[in-house]
Design a protein around this motif. Structure first.
Motif, PDB file in Angstrom:
ATOM      1  N   ARG A 273       0.353  -1.097  -0.269  1.00 43.61           N
ATOM      2  CA  ARG A 273      -0.260  -0.091   0.034  1.00 43.61           C
ATOM      3  C   ARG A 273       0.811   1.153   0.030  1.00 43.61           C
ATOM      4  O   ARG A 273       0.838   2.395  -0.733  1.00 43.61           O
ATOM      5  N   ARG A 274       1.552   1.319   0.833  1.00 45.35           N
ATOM      6  CA  ARG A 274       2.300   1.960   0.943  1.00 45.35           C
ATOM      7  C   ARG A 274       3.122   2.436  -0.748  1.00 45.35           C
ATOM      8  O   ARG A 274       3.271   3.867  -0.735  1.00 45.35           O
ATOM      9  N   LEU A 275       4.525   2.091  -0.808  1.00 47.32           N
ATOM     10  CA  LEU A 275       5.182   1.669  -1.993  1.00 47.32           C
ATOM     11  C   LEU A 275       4.312   2.143  -3.322  1.00 47.32           C
ATOM     12  O   LEU A 275       4.159   2.753  -4.058  1.00 47.32           O
ATOM     13  N   SER A 276       2.901   1.397  -4.017  1.00 45.90           N
ATOM     14  CA  SER A 276       2.007   2.041  -4.827  1.00 45.90           C
ATOM     15  C   SER A 276       1.651   3.351  -4.485  1.00 45.90           C
ATOM     16  O   SER A 276       0.727   4.307  -5.485  1.00 45.90           O
ATOM     17  N   LYS A 277       1.181   3.890  -3.012  1.00 49.73           N
ATOM     18  CA  LYS A 277       0.699   4.912  -2.994  1.00 49.73           C
ATOM     19  C   LYS A 277       1.970   6.360  -3.089  1.00 49.73           C
ATOM     20  O   LYS A 277       1.821   7.124  -3.959  1.00 49.73           O
ATOM     21  N   ALA A 278       3.301   5.502  -2.675  1.00 44.07           N
ATOM     22  CA  ALA A 278       4.958   6.877  -3.244  1.00 44.07           C
ATOM     23  C   ALA A 278       4.900   6.565  -4.801  1.00 44.07           C
ATOM     24  O   ALA A 278       4.993   7.382  -5.549  1.00 44.07           O
ATOM     25  N   ALA A 279       3.736   5.660  -5.412  1.00 48.68           N
ATOM     26  CA  ALA A 279       4.154   5.151  -6.756  1.00 48.68           C
ATOM     27  C   ALA A 279       3.435   5.873  -8.015  1.00 48.68           C
ATOM     28  O   ALA A 279       2.926   5.777  -9.190  1.00 48.68           O
ATOM     29  N   ARG A 280       2.765   7.335  -7.207  1.00 47.91           N
ATOM     30  CA  ARG A 280       0.811   6.608  -7.596  1.00 47.91           C
ATOM     31  C   ARG A 280       1.371   8.329  -8.745  1.00 47.91           C
ATOM     32  O   ARG A 280       1.768   9.490  -8.142  1.00 47.91           O
TER      33      ARG A 280
END
Lengths: 280, 275
Positions: A273-280
């Motif tokens: 979750r954290r990583l895909s939020k950062a990558a959005r």
């Protein structure tokens, strides 16, 4: 009309299959929980194995599995992801590269016990590590490596080529493109692959039994040089005992292993979750 | 359109410096291409192109899809070599120095010759993340926020963003995304901007904004614009090259090429498309 009925039948069969899958999982869990009733408590979690079922605990095995998972992750992640970056971003597209890649992919399907035999020869005997946590961790890392590599390669391949092209056109070096664009975009999928690999290795009993995991160690391993013990091998050892009460102890240890895997998946979910939020 | 063959034939190295309208005689061309050919896996994509690109102007590359416009554009910042099997021969002189010498660093070339693509492939993250990528990659040590404001203002995006560059890039319209792409390219402070079909996914209003933005970059920047939009090419460029089947068919002042093409192929392309 006939085609329509056909559709309904397919949906029916598929939902039945889904129901059976769910029921099988629930039954498995229910059987384990019923068997483990009365045994599973804090004393069991922290205590050492015993000849007497009533006093048996899973402490050293739990610590062993935590150690092994940590070692596997620490060894397999950098090597697996690094190799994936090499194959996807650096390696020339030659027949030799493709042959090596497919050989490694095939390794992902090799049974864990085979890795145990190799680990025994290589680490326990060859390097003289003996049946230690370190030898087990190295063996499990070998087991996890092909899975980490294959899933990381796929994750890197999914990064849109437009992102790479745009980054190169801005005067980024290959490493900058990989570090700042490709890896962050691929990170959530890489985490998924690493989680699957770790779940597979954390539950593997066979390679550790081959190396010589002990089932009666009355202290938790404090360093990687301590004797090897782990949850799956402990479950195996207790299941083999005929004395009354050990079935419940084995079931309880299995529940602890399941809980640990659940925890692993939850950590992975949060990280993703954290990583895909950062990558959005 | 005028009758074919009425203009002079293309010289071996047609230079727009011949045309008085486009001739600041003292200024050397930014690019000087000599017999440039590009092959992909042995198949020719561009053969024997020779031309000079004047400084501080907009040069348009027109021609049918797949004619080699993009390959020609990508030859100017060494992007072709990222494609496996690409082979470039001939000479590209950039500011007098050979671009394809082995000791030339393609990364350095791309910092001086920026590029914007047809599909506005923004990076994940905010507008600021996009604009900061290039400067960060090239080791920029100054004030990134000031730089972002400057280039986003230049690209006409600062007001659109409500002066907040932390807006997610994914939330922008197609035209805004393309302007962020231009701002992102400007942040590396290039001398040349290569635009590959920058407006083909945009409506007339968004295209007009990109067009006036590109004009505002002159004469500090040189712009090479590959486009299928003949009206855009005719309106905005001072020199136009017509490329067909990997060959440079005609190159000259835009007005002459559009109103009085010297080659039959140019004329049939222009009339076939414009009518």
């Amino acid at each position: 009309m006939k085609a329509f009925r056909h559709q309904g039948a397919i949906a029916g069969v598929c939902s039945l299959a889904a129901g059976v899958t769910l029921a099988a999982g629930m039954t498995l869990l229910a059987v384990l929980l019923v068997q483990a009733r009365g045994v599973l408590d804090f004393g069991f979690l922290l205590g050492a194995p015993s000849r007497f079922a009533a006093q048996a605990g899973v402490g050293p095995a739990l610590a062993g599995t935590l150690w092994l998972t940590l070692l596997t992750a620490a060894l397999a992640c950098p090597v697996g992801v690094g190799a994936a970056v090499y194959f996807e971003e650096y390696a020339p597209r030659t027949r030799a590269t493709r042959a090596i890649e497919s050989a490694i992919t095939t390794l992902a399907g090799v049974p864990p016990v085979v890795f145990g035999v190799a680990g025994l020869a290589l680490f326990a005997r060859g390097l003289g590590l003996g049946p230690t946590v370190l030898a087990g961790g190295l063996t499990l890392a070998m087991l996890a490596l092909p899975t980490v590599l294959a899933t990381s390669k796929e994750a890197i391949r999914q990064v849109p080529s437009g992102v790479r092209t745009a980054a190169y056109a801005l005067g980024a070096t290959r490493w900058e493109v990989i570090r700042r664009q490709v890896l962050p975009a691929a990170a959530p999928a890489i985490v998924t692959g690493v989680t699957l690999a770790l779940a597979r290795t954390a539950g593997a009993a066979a390679p550790l039994l081959v190396i010589g995991a002990a089932s009666f160690i009355n202290y938790a391993p404090g360093t990687p040089g301590d004797p090897l013990t782990a949850l799956p091998t402990q479950v195996f050892a207790w299941s083999a005992r005929s004395q009354p009460g050990f079935a419940a102890v084995a079931a309880s240890a299995a529940v602890v292993l399941l809980a640990l895997l659940l925890l692993l998946h939850l950590v992975s979910l949060a990280l993703r979750r954290r990583l895909s939020k950062a990558a959005r | 359109m005028s009758a074919p063959g009425s203009g002079p034939g293309p010289s071996p190295r047609p230079s727009p410096a011949d045309a008085p309208r486009d001739a600041p005689p003292a200024r050397a061309p930014v690019f000087s291409l000599g017999d440039l050919s590009v092959h992909f896996g042995g198949r020719p994509a561009l053969s024997g192109v020779s031309l000079d690109i004047p400084r501080g102007r907009i040069v348009a590359l027109i021609g049918p899809s797949g004619c080699g416009k993009t390959t020609l554009l990508r030859a100017l910042n060494r992007m072709n070599e990222l494609i496996p099997g690409a082979r470039t021969t001939g000479s590209v002189r950039f500011d007098g120095a050979e671009l394809y010498r082995p000791e030339t660093d393609p990364v350095e070339v791309r910092r001086r010759v920026g590029m914007v693509f047809q599909e506005a492939a923004l990076f994940p993250g905010s507008v600021f993340d996009n604009v900061a990528f290039g400067p960060r990659a090239s080791g920029f040590r100054g004030d990134l926020h000031a730089l972002a404001e400057e280039v986003l203002t230049a690209a006409g995006m600062w007001a659109d963003l409500g002066q907040d560059p932390d807006v997610p890039a994914a939330s922008l319209s197609a035209g805004q995304r393309q302007r962020v792409c231009i701002a992102r390219a400007l942040a590396v402070r290039p001398q040349v901007l290569l635009l590959d079909e920058p407006t083909s996914a945009l409506d007339a209003t968004a295209t007009a904004r990109i067009e006036s933005l590109v004009h505002s970059l002159l004469p500090r920047l040189t712009v090479v614009l590959a486009t299928n939009d003949l009206r855009l090419a005719a309106r905005s460029s001072s020199v136009t090259a017509y490329v067909d089947r990997g060959e440079l068919v005609e190159y000259g002042p835009t007005e002459t090429l559009f109103t009085n093409p010297s080659d039959e192929r140019t004329e049939s392309y222009l009339t076939g498309r414009v009518r």
